[in-house]
Design a protein around this motif. Structure first.
Motif, PDB file in Angstrom:
ATOM      1  N   SER A 161      44.763  63.336  22.541  1.00  0.00           N
ATOM      2  CA  SER A 161      44.447  61.932  23.496  1.00  0.00           C
ATOM      3  C   SER A 161      43.144  62.141  24.136  1.00  0.00           C
ATOM      4  CB  SER A 161      45.600  61.743  24.297  1.00  0.00           C
ATOM      5  OG  SER A 161      45.392  60.628  25.237  1.00  0.00           O
ATOM      6  N   GLY A 162      42.394  61.017  23.790  1.00  0.00           N
ATOM      7  CA  GLY A 162      41.081  61.250  24.704  1.00  0.00           C
ATOM      8  C   GLY A 162      41.282  61.234  26.004  1.00  0.00           C
ATOM      9  N   ARG A 163      40.057  61.322  27.012  1.00  0.00           N
ATOM     10  CA  ARG A 163      39.994  61.097  28.366  1.00  0.00           C
ATOM     11  C   ARG A 163      39.413  59.941  28.764  1.00  0.00           C
ATOM     12  NH1 ARG A 163      40.450  64.787  32.416  1.00  0.00           N
ATOM     13  NH2 ARG A 163      39.794  64.041  34.493  1.00  0.00           N
ATOM     14  N   ASP A 164      40.135  58.753  29.427  1.00  0.00           N
ATOM     15  CA  ASP A 164      39.515  57.536  29.823  1.00  0.00           C
ATOM     16  C   ASP A 164      38.624  57.771  31.205  1.00  0.00           C
ATOM     17  OD1 ASP A 164      41.242  56.632  28.100  1.00  0.00           O
ATOM     18  OD2 ASP A 164      42.704  55.638  29.573  1.00  0.00           O
ATOM     19  N   VAL A 165      37.372  57.240  31.209  1.00  0.00           N
ATOM     20  CA  VAL A 165      36.597  57.151  32.141  1.00  0.00           C
ATOM     21  C   VAL A 165      36.578  55.744  32.569  1.00  0.00           C
ATOM     22  CG1 VAL A 165      34.109  57.385  32.934  1.00  0.00           C
ATOM     23  CG2 VAL A 165      35.284  59.021  31.216  1.00  0.00           C
ATOM     24  N   SER A 166      37.112  55.462  33.668  1.00  0.00           N
ATOM     25  CA  SER A 166      37.348  54.107  33.982  1.00  0.00           C
ATOM     26  C   SER A 166      36.078  53.683  35.117  1.00  0.00           C
ATOM     27  CB  SER A 166      38.533  53.881  35.179  1.00  0.00           C
ATOM     28  OG  SER A 166      38.793  52.695  35.501  1.00  0.00           O
ATOM     29  N   VAL A 167      35.682  52.521  34.701  1.00  0.00           N
ATOM     30  CA  VAL A 167      34.426  52.061  35.552  1.00  0.00           C
ATOM     31  C   VAL A 167      34.834  50.666  36.028  1.00  0.00           C
ATOM     32  CG1 VAL A 167      32.684  53.284  34.190  1.00  0.00           C
ATOM     33  CG2 VAL A 167      33.369  51.004  33.350  1.00  0.00           C
ATOM     34  N   ALA A 168      34.214  50.157  37.097  1.00  0.00           N
ATOM     35  CA  ALA A 168      34.436  49.030  37.846  1.00  0.00           C
ATOM     36  C   ALA A 168      33.375  48.984  39.062  1.00  0.00           C
ATOM     37  CB  ALA A 168      35.957  48.972  38.397  1.00  0.00           C
ATOM     38  N   GLU A 169      33.078  48.003  38.988  1.00  0.00           N
ATOM     39  CA  GLU A 169      31.682  47.481  39.961  1.00  0.00           C
ATOM     40  C   GLU A 169      32.765  47.459  41.601  1.00  0.00           C
ATOM     41  OE1 GLU A 169      29.693  44.063  39.117  1.00  0.00           O
ATOM     42  OE2 GLU A 169      28.908  44.741  37.302  1.00  0.00           O
ATOM     43  N   GLU A 170      31.754  47.810  42.487  1.00  0.00           N
ATOM     44  CA  GLU A 170      32.206  47.907  43.818  1.00  0.00           C
ATOM     45  C   GLU A 170      32.488  46.490  44.165  1.00  0.00           C
ATOM     46  OE1 GLU A 170      33.502  49.476  47.309  1.00  0.00           O
ATOM     47  OE2 GLU A 170      32.557  50.648  45.949  1.00  0.00           O
ATOM     48  N   GLY A 171      33.616  46.244  44.754  1.00  0.00           N
ATOM     49  CA  GLY A 171      34.203  44.809  45.181  1.00  0.00           C
ATOM     50  C   GLY A 171      35.069  44.453  43.958  1.00  0.00           C
ATOM     51  N   ASN A 172      35.192  44.860  42.892  1.00  0.00           N
ATOM     52  CA  ASN A 172      35.963  44.579  41.789  1.00  0.00           C
ATOM     53  C   ASN A 172      37.379  44.657  42.294  1.00  0.00           C
ATOM     54  OD1 ASN A 172      37.858  44.811  39.378  1.00  0.00           O
ATOM     55  ND2 ASN A 172      36.233  44.924  38.245  1.00  0.00           N
ATOM     56  N   ALA A 173      38.283  43.604  42.193  1.00  0.00           N
ATOM     57  CA  ALA A 173      39.716  43.581  42.627  1.00  0.00           C
ATOM     58  C   ALA A 173      40.473  44.931  42.020  1.00  0.00           C
ATOM     59  CB  ALA A 173      40.175  42.446  42.261  1.00  0.00           C
ATOM     60  N   ASN A 174      40.017  45.405  40.842  1.00  0.00           N
ATOM     61  CA  ASN A 174      40.956  46.432  40.254  1.00  0.00           C
ATOM     62  C   ASN A 174      40.055  47.783  40.402  1.00  0.00           C
ATOM     63  OD1 ASN A 174      43.079  47.507  38.892  1.00  0.00           O
ATOM     64  ND2 ASN A 174      41.974  47.071  36.696  1.00  0.00           N
ATOM     65  N   VAL A 175      39.152  47.962  41.519  1.00  0.00           N
ATOM     66  CA  VAL A 175      38.581  49.093  41.658  1.00  0.00           C
ATOM     67  C   VAL A 175      39.742  50.492  41.811  1.00  0.00           C
ATOM     68  CG1 VAL A 175      38.311  48.674  44.247  1.00  0.00           C
ATOM     69  CG2 VAL A 175      36.573  49.944  42.978  1.00  0.00           C
ATOM     70  N   ALA A 176      40.643  50.240  42.759  1.00  0.00           N
ATOM     71  CA  ALA A 176      41.553  51.049  42.782  1.00  0.00           C
ATOM     72  C   ALA A 176      42.219  51.852  41.380  1.00  0.00           C
ATOM     73  CB  ALA A 176      42.790  50.696  43.644  1.00  0.00           C
ATOM     74  N   GLU A 177      42.041  51.071  40.456  1.00  0.00           N
ATOM     75  CA  GLU A 177      42.654  51.828  38.956  1.00  0.00           C
ATOM     76  C   GLU A 177      41.824  52.811  38.739  1.00  0.00           C
ATOM     77  OE1 GLU A 177      44.911  51.235  35.116  1.00  0.00           O
ATOM     78  OE2 GLU A 177      44.942  50.939  37.262  1.00  0.00           O
ATOM     79  N   THR A 178      40.420  53.039  39.270  1.00  0.00           N
ATOM     80  CA  THR A 178      39.709  54.239  38.908  1.00  0.00           C
ATOM     81  C   THR A 178      40.217  55.417  39.243  1.00  0.00           C
ATOM     82  OG1 THR A 178      37.595  52.941  38.773  1.00  0.00           O
ATOM     83  CG2 THR A 178      37.377  55.142  39.089  1.00  0.00           C
ATOM     84  N   GLY A 179      40.683  55.460  40.565  1.00  0.00           N
ATOM     85  CA  GLY A 179      41.361  56.624  41.027  1.00  0.00           C
ATOM     86  C   GLY A 179      42.459  57.151  40.535  1.00  0.00           C
ATOM     87  N   ASP A 242      37.551  66.573  26.815  1.00  0.00           N
ATOM     88  CA  ASP A 242      36.133  66.264  26.235  1.00  0.00           C
ATOM     89  C   ASP A 242      35.897  65.117  25.483  1.00  0.00           C
ATOM     90  OD1 ASP A 242      37.612  67.918  24.462  1.00  0.00           O
ATOM     91  OD2 ASP A 242      35.644  69.336  23.899  1.00  0.00           O
ATOM     92  N   ALA A 243      36.954  64.634  25.107  1.00  0.00           N
ATOM     93  CA  ALA A 243      36.867  63.469  24.365  1.00  0.00           C
ATOM     94  C   ALA A 243      36.940  62.208  24.849  1.00  0.00           C
ATOM     95  CB  ALA A 243      38.058  63.282  23.251  1.00  0.00           C
ATOM     96  N   LEU A 244      35.318  61.835  25.430  1.00  0.00           N
ATOM     97  CA  LEU A 244      35.396  60.882  26.533  1.00  0.00           C
ATOM     98  C   LEU A 244      35.075  59.310  25.920  1.00  0.00           C
ATOM     99  CD1 LEU A 244      32.865  62.719  28.885  1.00  0.00           C
ATOM    100  CD2 LEU A 244      35.312  62.722  28.981  1.00  0.00           C
ATOM    101  N   CYS A 245      35.947  58.323  26.539  1.00  0.00           N
ATOM    102  CA  CYS A 245      35.509  57.180  26.292  1.00  0.00           C
ATOM    103  C   CYS A 245      35.323  56.156  27.653  1.00  0.00           C
ATOM    104  CB  CYS A 245      36.503  56.494  25.324  1.00  0.00           C
ATOM    105  SG  CYS A 245      38.396  56.363  26.149  1.00  0.00           S
ATOM    106  N   THR A 246      34.500  55.197  27.634  1.00  0.00           N
ATOM    107  CA  THR A 246      34.613  54.419  28.715  1.00  0.00           C
ATOM    108  C   THR A 246      35.257  53.205  28.665  1.00  0.00           C
ATOM    109  OG1 THR A 246      32.019  55.063  29.241  1.00  0.00           O
ATOM    110  CG2 THR A 246      32.855  53.005  30.369  1.00  0.00           C
ATOM    111  N   VAL A 247      36.037  52.782  29.712  1.00  0.00           N
ATOM    112  CA  VAL A 247      37.150  51.957  29.905  1.00  0.00           C
ATOM    113  C   VAL A 247      36.593  50.962  31.008  1.00  0.00           C
ATOM    114  CG1 VAL A 247      39.362  51.064  29.943  1.00  0.00           C
ATOM    115  CG2 VAL A 247      38.763  53.430  29.109  1.00  0.00           C
TER     116      VAL A 247
END
Length: 392
Positions: A161-179, A242-247
């Motif tokens: 399984s790869g490693r998700d790199v969660s990205v969300a702009e500041e102020g995004n309602a779903n920013v907590a998902e990154t943590g 180390d198998a990264l993907c941006t989400v």
């Protein structure tokens, strides 16, 4: 009755402490005495990879996804990229055909049938020894395919399984998902140290073709089932950090709630289908991980429903119950504000954090209700995310 009410009030807190604190702490403690495995080496010959990419009306996302895949370091002659169009009605098919000269293949479904059904239909068209599953909105990092392929040099590994790199702009309602995603990836890394994971990332994971081809019902979740299928066939699933993907994260709590509702509902159905793996007498630590990582998390919000009733009953005579009930109502108000917040307007963290937590947990309650009712959620409706560049 007071004792029962107190027990009901404490149950969700106890479950949450165990699932989100004690279980990860136990994994960390055991991992201390387990030597870390050596990093996987490059194989003498890279396995033939088949990338399976289902898509429904993804003409906006596909160029970035395909460009990222084709820019990967993996030997091009050892890579097959197959897009499965789930009877798309936009320009998806024509766009994919435009990549034919670069080796991208198209399989069109004759009618909408859902993501898992599309993946099932693609199996006869996959030529690889290992199948990599990803989505149109995901951007695979250049070294990710090699990182996944290296894991299969270990004959005991059936899924990586790869490693998700969660990205969300500041102020995004779903920013907590990154943590939350960061915590999830850490737990998977620890589970890998202790034998293997119990759930793969739907954004990016690889599986041996023999396991991928095991007959699988179209209404269930393949990414969750992959490690379960591996276990059933004597393999293990691992996390490839180390198998990264941006989400990209959605900017709407409503869309995120619907996504989680579908995901958890299908996950619950999948676990019911593979319920034999929950038996610790037969499956030992793997079963304990399933109970700890999945069942206990889903049980937290379900247990919160009778807990709220118990607190309401205790509040008139117990100040602590009244205080907890008041705090819960305050959080509920913030969650309601978050639900109604305009998507185009930045949401303050004071609202976004509790709103994400509440609606993410309520999705588990809704999913259980759907499971009990036998609701049909088999036709895939992909979550529409922000469009990211092709490569990172």
């Amino acid at each position: 009755m007071t004792l029962l009410a107190c027990a009901l009030a404490a149950l969700p807190l106890a479950l949450a402490v165990y699932a989100y604190a004690l279980y990860p702490l136990a994994l960390r403690t055991i991992a201390i005495v387990r030597p870390a495995p050596p990093p996987p080496a490059d194989p003498a010959e890279w396995p033939l990879l088949s990338v399976s990419l289902p898509a429904y009306n993804e003409e906006a996302q596909l160029p970035g996804a395909l460009d990222a895949l084709l820019a990967c370091d993996y030997p091009r002659e050892r890579l097959q990229v197959l897009v499965i169009s789930d009877a798309s009605t936009d320009g998806t098919d024509a766009l994919v055909e435009g990549y034919a000269e670069r080796g991208v293949e198209l399989l069109r479904m004759p009618a909408r049938s859902g993501k898992t059904a599309a993946e099932n239909a693609a199996i006869p068209h996959l030529r690889g020894e290992v199948v990599v599953n990803t989505d149109a909105s995901i951007r695979v990092h250049p070294g990710a395919l090699m990182a996944l392929a290296r894991r299969f040099g270990d004959p005991s590994v059936g899924v990586a399984s790869g490693r998700d790199v969660s990205v969300a702009e500041e102020g995004n309602a779903n920013v907590a998902e990154t943590g939350y995603v960061g915590m999830e990836m850490t737990i998977r890394d620890l589970e890998t140290r202790l034998g293997g994971i119990v759930g793969a990332s739907g954004c990016l994971y690889a599986i041996r073709i023999g396991l991928h081809g095991v007959p699988f019902p179209a209404h269930l979740s393949r990414d969750f089932a992959a490690p379960l299928t591996a276990r059933d066939h004597g393999f293990r699933a691992v996390s490839a950090a180390d198998a990264l993907c941006t989400v990209p994260r959605t900017g709407s709590l409503r869309r995120e709630y619907r996504r989680k509702l579908r995901t958890i509902s299908r996950g619950m159905e999948t676990l019911v289908y593979r319920r034999g793996l929950l038996n610790p007498l037969r499956h030992g630590g793997f079963a304990l991980k399933l109970w700890s990582h999945k069942v206990c998390r889903w049980a937290v919000p379900v247990a919160a429903v009778p807990a709220a009733v118990a607190l309401a009953a205790l509040a008139p005579s117990h100040a602590w119950a009244a205080a907890l009930l008041g705090a819960g109502l305050a959080v509920a108000v913030l969650a309601g504000v978050g639900w109604m917040w305009p998507e185009e307007k930045p949401m303050p963290r004071l609202v976004a954090m509790p709103a994400f937590a509440v609606w993410g947990n309520l999705a588990a309650v809704g999913a259980l209700m759907r499971l009990i009712r036998g609701a049909d959620d088999h036709v895939w409706e992909p979550t529409r995310r922000a469009v990211l560049p092709g490569t990172r």
